[in-house]
Design a protein around this motif. Structure first.
Motif, PDB file in Angstrom:
ATOM      1  N   ALA A  24     -58.009 -37.673  26.403  1.00  0.00           N
ATOM      2  CA  ALA A  24     -57.086 -36.717  25.789  1.00  0.00           C
ATOM      3  C   ALA A  24     -57.097 -35.360  26.483  1.00  0.00           C
ATOM      4  O   ALA A  24     -56.161 -34.582  26.350  1.00  0.00           O
ATOM      5  CB  ALA A  24     -57.430 -36.557  24.307  1.00  0.00           C
ATOM      6  N   ARG A  64     -67.321 -41.709  24.181  1.00  0.00           N
ATOM      7  CA  ARG A  64     -67.136 -41.193  22.822  1.00  0.00           C
ATOM      8  C   ARG A  64     -68.461 -41.102  22.077  1.00  0.00           C
ATOM      9  O   ARG A  64     -68.560 -40.399  21.071  1.00  0.00           O
ATOM     10  CB  ARG A  64     -66.165 -42.095  22.048  1.00  0.00           C
ATOM     11  CG  ARG A  64     -64.739 -42.000  22.553  1.00  0.00           C
ATOM     12  CD  ARG A  64     -63.822 -42.851  21.732  1.00  0.00           C
ATOM     13  NE  ARG A  64     -63.614 -42.282  20.408  1.00  0.00           N
ATOM     14  CZ  ARG A  64     -63.047 -42.920  19.395  1.00  0.00           C
ATOM     15  NH1 ARG A  64     -62.640 -44.169  19.553  1.00  0.00           N
ATOM     16  NH2 ARG A  64     -62.883 -42.349  18.238  1.00  0.00           N
TER      17      ARG A  64
ATOM     18  N   ALA B  45     -50.999 -36.529  24.800  1.00  0.00           N
ATOM     19  CA  ALA B  45     -52.408 -36.103  24.775  1.00  0.00           C
ATOM     20  C   ALA B  45     -52.842 -35.785  23.347  1.00  0.00           C
ATOM     21  O   ALA B  45     -53.969 -36.117  22.941  1.00  0.00           O
ATOM     22  CB  ALA B  45     -52.595 -34.888  25.685  1.00  0.00           C
ATOM     23  N   SER B  48     -53.411 -38.955  21.621  1.00  0.00           N
ATOM     24  CA  SER B  48     -54.671 -39.514  22.109  1.00  0.00           C
ATOM     25  C   SER B  48     -55.854 -38.861  21.406  1.00  0.00           C
ATOM     26  O   SER B  48     -56.811 -39.526  20.979  1.00  0.00           O
ATOM     27  CB  SER B  48     -54.767 -39.310  23.626  1.00  0.00           C
ATOM     28  OG  SER B  48     -56.045 -39.620  24.106  1.00  0.00           O
ATOM     29  N   ARG B  49     -55.755 -37.533  21.241  1.00  0.00           N
ATOM     30  CA  ARG B  49     -56.825 -36.785  20.577  1.00  0.00           C
ATOM     31  C   ARG B  49     -56.979 -37.241  19.127  1.00  0.00           C
ATOM     32  O   ARG B  49     -58.093 -37.447  18.640  1.00  0.00           O
ATOM     33  CB  ARG B  49     -56.485 -35.290  20.643  1.00  0.00           C
ATOM     34  CG  ARG B  49     -57.655 -34.356  20.522  1.00  0.00           C
ATOM     35  CD  ARG B  49     -57.308 -32.944  20.984  1.00  0.00           C
ATOM     36  NE  ARG B  49     -57.283 -32.830  22.430  1.00  0.00           N
ATOM     37  CZ  ARG B  49     -56.212 -32.531  23.155  1.00  0.00           C
ATOM     38  NH1 ARG B  49     -55.064 -32.303  22.568  1.00  0.00           N
ATOM     39  NH2 ARG B  49     -56.282 -32.454  24.469  1.00  0.00           N
ATOM     40  N   SER B  51     -55.976 -40.095  17.738  1.00  0.00           N
ATOM     41  CA  SER B  51     -56.299 -41.512  17.543  1.00  0.00           C
ATOM     42  C   SER B  51     -57.621 -41.921  18.174  1.00  0.00           C
ATOM     43  O   SER B  51     -58.188 -42.958  17.833  1.00  0.00           O
ATOM     44  CB  SER B  51     -55.187 -42.375  18.155  1.00  0.00           C
ATOM     45  OG  SER B  51     -55.196 -42.213  19.567  1.00  0.00           O
ATOM     46  N   GLY B  52     -58.088 -41.108  19.145  1.00  0.00           N
ATOM     47  CA  GLY B  52     -59.308 -41.482  19.857  1.00  0.00           C
ATOM     48  C   GLY B  52     -59.059 -42.508  20.953  1.00  0.00           C
ATOM     49  O   GLY B  52     -60.000 -43.006  21.567  1.00  0.00           O
ATOM     50  N   LYS B  53     -57.785 -42.811  21.199  1.00  0.00           N
ATOM     51  CA  LYS B  53     -57.466 -43.796  22.241  1.00  0.00           C
ATOM     52  C   LYS B  53     -57.208 -43.074  23.571  1.00  0.00           C
ATOM     53  O   LYS B  53     -56.689 -41.961  23.586  1.00  0.00           O
ATOM     54  CB  LYS B  53     -56.193 -44.572  21.875  1.00  0.00           C
ATOM     55  CG  LYS B  53     -56.321 -45.434  20.632  1.00  0.00           C
ATOM     56  CD  LYS B  53     -54.990 -46.104  20.355  1.00  0.00           C
ATOM     57  CE  LYS B  53     -55.049 -46.995  19.112  1.00  0.00           C
ATOM     58  NZ  LYS B  53     -53.757 -47.658  18.879  1.00  0.00           N
TER      59      LYS B  53
END
Lengths: 337, 63
Positions: A24, A64, B45, B48-49, B51-53
C-alpha cells in the motif's frame, strides 16, 4: 504515462504490457512482463504469472507480521521521483498522451542533446540468455538450461536451481531478474542466490557469482519502436527488398538485400561511399535476410563511433566491398511522433 | 493477456490498470465484470491499505 513516477514504475518502455506487485506504500515486491525479439508475450505464461502472484502473497503476509517483517522482501526503492514531464524535450515538444515507447525515445534524444548519449543505454533489460540462462517458461525463475561456457555455467548455476535474488533484488519472476541486470551499469559481475534441490532434504540456498563478458548487454533492437530515435546517422533512406524485387535482382530468399533509395548527405553512407541504387547484401560478412530495422540493430550491436564498418553492396551488377568509419552520433530530431 | 487473468491469487490482490494510451475505450471482457479494477493509483493504494491486500498494477498499451 503522463505523470507516472518512472523511477518507481521502471520497466522496458518499448513493451506493450507490464505488471507490478506493490504494497500500500507503493514498495515494489515484483515485476512481471518483458519480451524478446521474437514476440510480445513469448516470455509470459499463465503458470509463471500465478507463481509470481503466489510468491508475492507469501512475502506480503510475512511483512504484515512484525516478527518476520523484513525489507529484504522488497525491491530497492527509487532515490527520487521522476516523471516523463521531467524530460525537457518532452515537456517542450509533446502534447497529449505520452505513450510508453516515447519515454525511451525522448530519453535517447535528450541524452544526445545533452552530450551524454551512450550506446549501452539502448541495450536495456538484458535477457537471461545473455548470461547463459534459460528459465522454465511455466515457472518464471527456475533454471531450465544453462548454456555451456556461459557466465552462468562458469559460475556453477545448474538446471533446477530457483533464482531468488540478484545482489539486493529479490527475484520472483524472469522480469525481476532482467531488472536486476538492467540496473548493473559499471559492474562486471553480480551475485545470484538460488535454491538448489538437496534430495529428500529441503532445498538449500547457494551463492553464485556471474562474471560478465564485454558485450553481455547486447541484444536485438530491431523490434523496438525507440530504435527510430537512436541518433544513428545512416545517411540514407532505404528498405529491404520484397520477393518480387529479389527475383528481378536474382537474389535468393533469405539473403540480406537493403536497397539505398536516396542519400541524405554524410553519415554512414557518406563515410562508406554508398550510392543511390546500391543493394547492401552483407554486413561484416553476415548476409542473412533482415529488415532495415534489424540491419540498424546489427550496426548498433557491432559498432561504436570510429569503428571500421565493412559492407558488401551490389552496384550495377558488380559486388563491391565498402569500408569506412562508423559515424559520430548525430540527429536533428528534438521530438518524436 | 487480459482474458487469461483468471487466477485464485487475484482474490488476494487489489487490481489497478493503467492504459499507456487512453485515446480509445478499453473493451470490457467477461473477466472485467468479475474482477473490480481501479483506475486511480491513490485510490487503489487506499483500498490496499484498508484491506491489507497488495496491489497488482498493470500498464498496457491500448492501440
Amino acid at each position: 504515462m503522463n505523470g507516472v513516477d518512472l523511477a518507481r514504475f521502471e520497466f522496458d518502455y518499448d513493451t506493450t504490457w507490464q505488471a507490478f506487485f506493490l504494497d500500500a506504500n507503493l514498495n515494489v515486491y515484483s515485476r512481471y512482463g518483458g519480451r524478446d525479439e521474437k514476440s510480445a508475450d513469448g516470455r509470459h505464461s499463465v503458470a509463471s504469472l500465478q507463481h509470481t502472484m503466489n510468491e508475492v502473497l507469501v512475502a506480503h503476509e510475512r511483512r504484515r507480521r512484525p516478527e518476520s517483517r523484513s525489507d529484504a522482501d522488497l525491491q530497492p526503492a527509487p532515490r527520487s521521483k521522476t516523471t516523463p514531464e521531467d524530460i525537457p524535450l518532452l515537456k517542450a515538444g509533446h502534447q497529449g498522451c505520452v505513450h510508453c515507447h516515447q519515454i525511451a525515445e525522448y530519453r535517447a534524444l535528450q541524452s544526445f542533446h545533452d552530450g551524454k548519449f551512450s550506446r549501452d543505454s539502448i541495450f536495456g533489460f538484458p535477457l537471461p540468455d545473455n548470461v547463459g540462462i534459460n528459465f522454465d517458461l511455466a515457472h518464471g525463475h527456475r533454471v531450465d538450461a544453462v548454456v555451456p561456457e556461459s557466465p552462468a555455467a562458469k559460475g556453477g548455476l545448474a538446471p533446477g536451481d530457483v533464482v531468488t535474488r540478484v545482489d539486493d533484488v529479490p527475484v520472483r519472476s524472469e522480469q525481476d531478474f532482467r531488472w536486476a541486470l538492467h540496473r548493473v551499469v559499471e559492474k562486471r559481475s553480480v551475485v545470484v542466490t538460488a535454491l538448489r534441490a538437496a534430495g529428500s532434504k529441503p532445498s538449500q540456498p547457494v551463492s553464485i557469482k556471474l562474471d560478465f563478458h564485454a558485450d553481455w548487454r547486447k541484444t536485438d533492437l530491431g523490434w523496438r519502436k525507440s530504435l527510430r530515435s537512436v541518433p544513428l546517422p545512416l545517411g540514407f533512406l532505404g528498405y529491404a527488398l520484397g520477393r518480387e524485387e529479389r527475383r528481378t535482382a536474382k537474389l535468393p530468399d533469405g539473403r540480406l538485400a537493403i536497397k539505398v533509395v536516396s542519400l541524405r548527405g554524410g553519415g554512414l553512407a557518406g563515410n562508406l561511399g554508398l550510392e543511390k541504387g546500391d543493394l547492401i547484401v552483407s554486413l561484416a560478412g553476415r548476409s542473412d535476410e533482415r529488415t532495415l530495422d534489424d540491419f540498424k540493430s546489427d550496426l548498433l550491436r557491432r559498432y561504436a563511433p570510429g569503428d571500421k564498418v565493412r559492407l558488401t553492396v551490389l552496384r550495377d551488377g558488380k559486388s563491391l566491398e565498402l569500408t569506412g568509419p562508423f559515424p559520430p552520433w548525430d540527429t536533428t530530431d528534438t521530438s518524436v511522433p | 493477456m487480459q482474458h487469461r487473468l483468471c487466477f485464485a491469487p487475484l482474490n488476494g490482490l487489489i487490481l489497478l490498470v493503467s492504459a499507456c494510451v487512453l485515446a480509445l475505450p478499453m473493451p470490457a471482457s467477461a473477466q472485467d465484470k468479475v474482477l473490480r479494477w481501479h483506475d486511480n493509483l491513490d485510490r487503489a493504494a487506499q483500498a490496499s491499505r484498508e484491506s491489507g491486500k497488495p496491489l497488482f498494477v498493470v500498464f498496457r498499451c491500448v492501440r
